[in-house]
Enzyme design. Structure first.
Site, PDB file in Angstrom:
ATOM      1  CG  HIS A  60       0.147  -7.334  13.698  1.00 54.79           C
ATOM      2  ND1 HIS A  60      -1.051  -6.861  13.247  1.00 54.79           N
ATOM      3  CD2 HIS A  60       0.831  -7.745  12.607  1.00 54.79           C
ATOM      4  CE1 HIS A  60      -1.103  -6.965  11.939  1.00 54.79           C
ATOM      5  NE2 HIS A  60       0.044  -7.509  11.523  1.00 54.79           N
ATOM      6  CG  HIS A  91      -2.029 -11.216  12.591  1.00 48.65           C
ATOM      7  ND1 HIS A  91      -0.780 -11.084  13.128  1.00 48.65           N
ATOM      8  CD2 HIS A  91      -1.857 -11.203  11.249  1.00 48.65           C
ATOM      9  CE1 HIS A  91       0.106 -10.990  12.153  1.00 48.65           C
ATOM     10  NE2 HIS A  91      -0.514 -11.049  11.010  1.00 48.65           N
ATOM     11  CB  CYS A 129      10.435  -4.666  -3.977  1.00 52.06           C
ATOM     12  SG  CYS A 129      10.688  -4.221  -2.241  1.00 52.06           S
ATOM     13  CB  CYS A 166       7.455  -6.340  -1.782  1.00 52.10           C
ATOM     14  SG  CYS A 166       7.306  -4.603  -1.446  1.00 52.10           S
ATOM     15  CB  CYS A 215      10.296  -0.536  -1.942  1.00 47.29           C
ATOM     16  SG  CYS A 215       8.895  -1.127  -0.975  1.00 47.29           S
ATOM     17  CG  HIS A 250      10.278  -3.208   2.215  1.00 47.68           C
ATOM     18  ND1 HIS A 250       9.229  -3.485   1.385  1.00 47.68           N
ATOM     19  CD2 HIS A 250      10.137  -4.013   3.294  1.00 47.68           C
ATOM     20  CE1 HIS A 250       8.486  -4.437   1.914  1.00 47.68           C
ATOM     21  NE2 HIS A 250       9.000  -4.776   3.078  1.00 47.68           N
ATOM     22  CE  LYS A 294       0.317  -0.168   6.210  1.00 46.36           C
ATOM     23  NZ  LYS A 294       1.058  -0.277   4.993  1.00 46.36           N
ATOM     24  CE  LYS A 338       7.839  -5.038  13.809  1.00 50.32           C
ATOM     25  NZ  LYS A 338       8.149  -6.151  12.941  1.00 50.32           N
TER      26      LYS A 338
END
Ligand code: MSP
Length: 469
Positions: free
Chosen positions: A18, A21, A124, A127, A143, A146, A293, A296
């Site tokens: 993505h 990176h 978690c 994670c 979390c 998530h 940030k 998704k």
């Protein structure tokens, strides 16, 4: 000629590369080109982090054997890195047999600092990490990333005794023996180091099957850190080969989220192995999209391939190297990207077109550029302020534009052709001088400029460097 080793973080291969990176790679590439320009022999490592249950699950979701899945995704990362104009010299995959074997040897060498203990507490699953009671309370048992409730876990793990090395690590960071850039992150980390606990480095095989087996204990596999961090030295051959030609690394480049592992766990491993610490850790910021940030769930993830597809590689590198700070977060929006493209076209594309057209009319032969001293540029590069270094070159480009406007070689050609020629030769030489360093940031453009202005006869390109849509 000095040997220089630069490293990049190895991304997990549980998805496509993505936008975030890209930062590791283009920064590493800028540094590599700069150091090569100074006559050094530079080795640049890149790689992929391929173990762990997340990757294992993703492969299953895709109905693929896990090895096939990681092979395919590792290849995508290699293609991605090349598409950014970045040439690494070494590529390490954590599933390489050489890496796995060396990694087990490293574990054995560290055995004095490894102990087994039972973990009982919150965990978690998303994670794949232990959660402190404090975090559990702060997040009310769920979390935030998530949206999954934490679960109670009780399992045996191996731990690396970070406490054996804390004082030495602190001293190395405070004295800049292992220099952390930027300074605010160094301070942030030194605060964290105080309370840094020993770190779990294995998982029972039944919970994480896809990993490097712990030597001498069939029931456990390595978990993340020993396996991933050791890549920087296993690729050089450690411990089977002498790595002193390239280790310690000159610069290890990582994102801000994983600085603490590179500034804490990694030095502990190196000290445990009796190896020197890297000279520099460079932590870059995060790329955000419209100030948020990328995620998704927000649905604002931008595929780097889409950006590259829009105007090609040069504007991509230009945007993230000139308009993004090397060490702070950097925002991407399509509007700002278009504005940056127009800048490239107006400031540099037009300059090339204008100067080459005037040179052709006045029959100016190609010239040679020279790498002249530019101490303020070196200073910025040495401080890892790549965007400010790039800015210095851009200012020089703007100055050339101004000089053409002021010296009006097209008017001079009518009244004093010799003077016009002298002005055009001087402008051409100056552009080629700037180009010696432009190649660090936008190599493809620098190559074009070189081809045009060093040719026997200067001729403008048929299509401008940055055509308007
Ligand atoms: N596998 C570990 C690193 C192990 S290094 C021994 C990992 N992988 S990752 O895929 O999550 O991240 C790889 C790199 O990309 C890290 O340097 C990380 O900071 C960086 N980035 C991930 N998202 C990013 C942005 N949005 N922006 C900039 N860099 C980001 O962590």
């Amino acid at each position: 000629m000095k040997n220089i080793y630069i490293t990049t973080a190895i991304p997990y291969v549980n998805g496509n590369p993505h936008l975030g990176h890209a930062m590791d790679y283009i920064l590493a590439d800028v540094l590599r080109r700069y150091m090569m320009m100074q006559g050094n022999n530079v080795r640049l490592q890149a790689g992929t982090d391929e173990h762990g249950s997340k990757i294992f699950k993703k492969a299953a979701d895709n109905n693929m054997p896990v090895k096939e899945y990681v092979d395919q995704n590792s290849q995508k990362f290699q293609d991605f890195i090349h598409s950014l104009g970045v040439d690494y010299t070494d590529f390490v995959r954590t599933t390489d047999a050489d890496h796995e074997r060396r990694c087990q040897q490293i574990w054995e060498k560290l055995s004095n600092h490894i102990y087994k203990s039972k973990y009982e507490g919150w965990y978690c699953e998303g994670c794949e990490g232990f959660i402190t009671d404090k975090e559990y309370e702060e997040n009310e048992g769920v979390c935030p990333d998530h949206k999954k409730p934490y679960v109670k876990l009780s399992e045996e793990n191996y731990y690396l005794r970070i406490s054996d090395f804390k004082d030495r690590i602190r001293e190395a960071i405070e004295s800049d023996e292992m220099k952390i850039t930027p300074v605010f992150r160094k301070k942030e980390f030194l605060n964290l180091l105080k309370d840094m606990p020993d770190v779990s480095i294995s998982r029972p095989k039944e919970s994480v099957a896809w990993g490097v087996p712990v030597p001498g204990d069939d029931s456990q596999v390595m978990y993340v850190w020993i396996d991933a961090l050791s890549n920087y030295i296993t690729i050089l051959g450690y411990p089977e080969k002498d790595i002193s030609d390239f280790w310690p690394a000159n610069t290890q480049i990582v994102g801000k989220d994983i600085l603490r592992f590179h500034a804490g766990i990694w030095p502990a491993m190196l000290l445990g192995l009796g190896l020197p610490l890297p000279k520099n850790l460079l932590a870059h910021g995060f790329i955000t999209v419209n100030g948020e940030k990328m995620s998704k769930s927000i649905g604002n993830v931008i595929d780097p391939v889409e950006i590259l597809g829009k105007h090609g590689l040069v504007p991509f590198r230009y945007y993230f190297l000139r308009h993004a700070s090397t060490t702070d977060d950097a925002d991407f929006t399509w509007e700002k990207y278009e504005a940056a493209y127009n800048e490239l076209a107006n400031d540099l594309g037009n300059l090339v077109q204008r100067l080459a057209t005037l040179a052709k009319k006045n029959e100016i032969a190609g010239q040679q550029g020279e790498l002249k001293d530019l101490p303020e540029f070196d200073e910025r590069m040495q401080k890892y302020e790549f965007n400010f270094a790039f800015e210095i070159l851009w200012k020089q480009i703007m100055d050339l534009n101004k000089r053409i406007d002021e010296e009006k070689p097209w008017a001079l050609a009518k009244t004093d052709p010799d003077k016009a020629k002298a002005v055009l030769v001087a402008l051409t030489k100056d552009l080629l001088d700037i180009n010696q360093r432009l190649v660090i940031f936008i190599p493809d453009t620098a190559t074009r400029i070189d081809e045009i202005f060093t040719a026997a006869q200067i001729v403008p390109p048929e299509t401008p460097l940055f055509p308007k849509a």
